[in-house]
Design an enzyme around this catalytic site. Sequence first.
Site, PDB file in Angstrom:
ATOM      1  N   LYS A   1       3.392   1.486  -3.774  1.00  0.00           N
ATOM      2  CA  LYS A   1       2.761   0.743  -4.873  1.00  0.00           C
ATOM      3  C   LYS A   1       3.545   0.833  -6.190  1.00  0.00           C
ATOM      4  CE  LYS A   1      -2.048   0.780  -3.340  1.00  0.00           C
ATOM      5  NZ  LYS A   1      -3.439   0.989  -3.777  1.00  0.00           N
TER       6      LYS A   1
ATOM      7  N   GLY B   1     -11.642  13.488  -9.138  1.00  0.00           N
ATOM      8  CA  GLY B   1     -10.269  13.373  -8.664  1.00  0.00           C
ATOM      9  C   GLY B   1      -9.355  12.784  -9.718  1.00  0.00           C
TER      10      GLY B   1
ATOM     11  N   THR C   1       0.834  -1.202   0.000  1.00  0.00           N
ATOM     12  CA  THR C   1       0.000   0.000   0.000  1.00  0.00           C
ATOM     13  C   THR C   1       0.867   1.249   0.000  1.00  0.00           C
ATOM     14  OG1 THR C   1      -1.941   1.026   1.002  1.00  0.00           O
ATOM     15  CG2 THR C   1      -0.360   0.037   2.520  1.00  0.00           C
TER      16      THR C   1
HETATM   17  P1  ATR Z   1      -2.692  11.053  -4.205  1.00  0.00           P
HETATM   18  O1  ATR Z   1      -1.647  10.783  -3.182  1.00  0.00           O
HETATM   19  O2  ATR Z   1      -3.677   9.941  -4.353  1.00  0.00           O
HETATM   20  O3  ATR Z   1      -2.202  11.556  -5.494  1.00  0.00           O
HETATM   21  P2  ATR Z   1      -3.709  13.648  -3.506  1.00  0.00           P
HETATM   22  O4  ATR Z   1      -2.550  14.323  -4.106  1.00  0.00           O
HETATM   23  O5  ATR Z   1      -4.099  14.035  -2.124  1.00  0.00           O
HETATM   24  O6  ATR Z   1      -3.600  12.101  -3.482  1.00  0.00           O
HETATM   25  O7  ATR Z   1      -4.940  13.928  -4.468  1.00  0.00           O
HETATM   26  C1  ATR Z   1      -6.081  13.157  -4.521  1.00  0.00           C
HETATM   27  C2  ATR Z   1      -7.147  13.900  -5.283  1.00  0.00           C
HETATM   28  O8  ATR Z   1      -7.909  14.659  -4.364  1.00  0.00           O
HETATM   29  C3  ATR Z   1      -6.661  14.876  -6.334  1.00  0.00           C
HETATM   30  O9  ATR Z   1      -7.504  14.767  -7.433  1.00  0.00           O
HETATM   31  C4  ATR Z   1      -6.805  16.233  -5.652  1.00  0.00           C
HETATM   32  O10 ATR Z   1      -7.021  17.320  -6.527  1.00  0.00           O
HETATM   33  P3  ATR Z   1      -5.778  18.111  -7.183  1.00  0.00           P
HETATM   34  O11 ATR Z   1      -5.228  17.253  -8.280  1.00  0.00           O
HETATM   35  O12 ATR Z   1      -6.374  19.375  -7.691  1.00  0.00           O
HETATM   36  O13 ATR Z   1      -4.794  18.324  -6.073  1.00  0.00           O
HETATM   37  C5  ATR Z   1      -8.062  15.988  -4.869  1.00  0.00           C
HETATM   38  N1  ATR Z   1      -8.220  16.900  -3.748  1.00  0.00           N
HETATM   39  C6  ATR Z   1      -7.550  16.863  -2.572  1.00  0.00           C
HETATM   40  N2  ATR Z   1      -7.997  17.841  -1.772  1.00  0.00           N
HETATM   41  C7  ATR Z   1      -8.974  18.525  -2.450  1.00  0.00           C
HETATM   42  C8  ATR Z   1      -9.822  19.627  -2.138  1.00  0.00           C
HETATM   43  N3  ATR Z   1      -9.777  20.225  -0.961  1.00  0.00           N
HETATM   44  N4  ATR Z   1     -10.705  20.004  -3.086  1.00  0.00           N
HETATM   45  C9  ATR Z   1     -10.773  19.388  -4.271  1.00  0.00           C
HETATM   46  N5  ATR Z   1      -9.988  18.346  -4.633  1.00  0.00           N
HETATM   47  C10 ATR Z   1      -9.102  17.918  -3.729  1.00  0.00           C
END
Ligand code: ATR
Length: 295
Positions: free
Chosen positions: A74, A134, A70
């Site tokens: 990954k 997302g 995880t």
């Molecule tokens: P990962 O580690 O899976 O890449 P992440 O960077 O936290 O996780 O992002 C997961 C998703 O949540 C992304 O699509 C992010 O949008 P951005 O690409 O614009 O960053 C979205 N996301 C996280 N916080 C958000 C918020 N407060 N509002 C809208 N989208 C959000």
Amino acid sequence: MSFEINARTELLGLLGHPVAHSVSPALQNSLAEACGLNQRYLAFDIADEEALEDAVWGGHAMGVRGFNVTVPYKKAVMEYLEEIDPIAKKIGAVNTLKWEENGWHGYNTDMPGLLRALAYDGVEIQGKNVVLIGAGGAANAALCAALEGGASKILILNRTVSRAEELAEHFNKEYPFIPIRCIGLSEDYVSYMKESGKEWIALQTTSVGMHPDVNGLPVAGEAFYGLLSVGYDIIFNPEETAFMKQVKSHGGRAFNGLRMLLFQGIRSYEIWNEVSITDTVARDILVKMEAALRR
Ligand code: ATR
């Protein structure tokens, strides 16, 4: 039937960081019990990539049958694999390792897990419109599921449009015949969705709405929710997210991320043990997991 731990007990495990709150040990040990296998599954907190390499080879040296992998390993774990299955290659992430004669083989069970969760709930993706909310790590497997499931049209809604576009571009090479549209959360996505003239299935892959941000809504507009027939949230804490409440109050069906978690775990278990887990066994374990999370 449950086995006491003895000299023949086989070990499986989870490699990640952090892992202290993982539901996977409870899930995998319940599966072993339901199937009457003398196995135990433990969570291993792996400090860094150097420790990951040691764990992967040390696990093999000790006869570990398989691992789940995880966050945040990954991708990193792919370096140690002899073979990677085609779906994991497309997604670019491996969450399951199985030792075969020639080395570790890597799989991604998040994608088939999501497809099985949809099938379990009687949700048909074939020929439907799918909106992905997302474009982070979790969105990769969800987008792949929508494409493999034969969606007719896919929309990615993301705060940062360029990230959605990168994701779409990557998968467009693999699935050139299914159109993927990307729109920013601050743009007018509702008009585009209405034009398509069908109901939408939503896959919510952001962390917005996760405890303690229980009122967080990944998409703000009311009109959006009125267009959804089904909404899947990757979040399972809280049990009913603000997103799910909105979907339901507009007449749609909504499910939390426990099912995706359950079925990705079941798929891993099936790979390790070369068995098929029935929906009846899955249902019993889902009920147990739901009860455990309410405690
Ligand atoms: P990962 O580690 O899976 O890449 P992440 O960077 O936290 O996780 O992002 C997961 C998703 O949540 C992304 O699509 C992010 O949008 P951005 O690409 O614009 O960053 C979205 N996301 C996280 N916080 C958000 C918020 N407060 N509002 C809208 N989208 C959000």
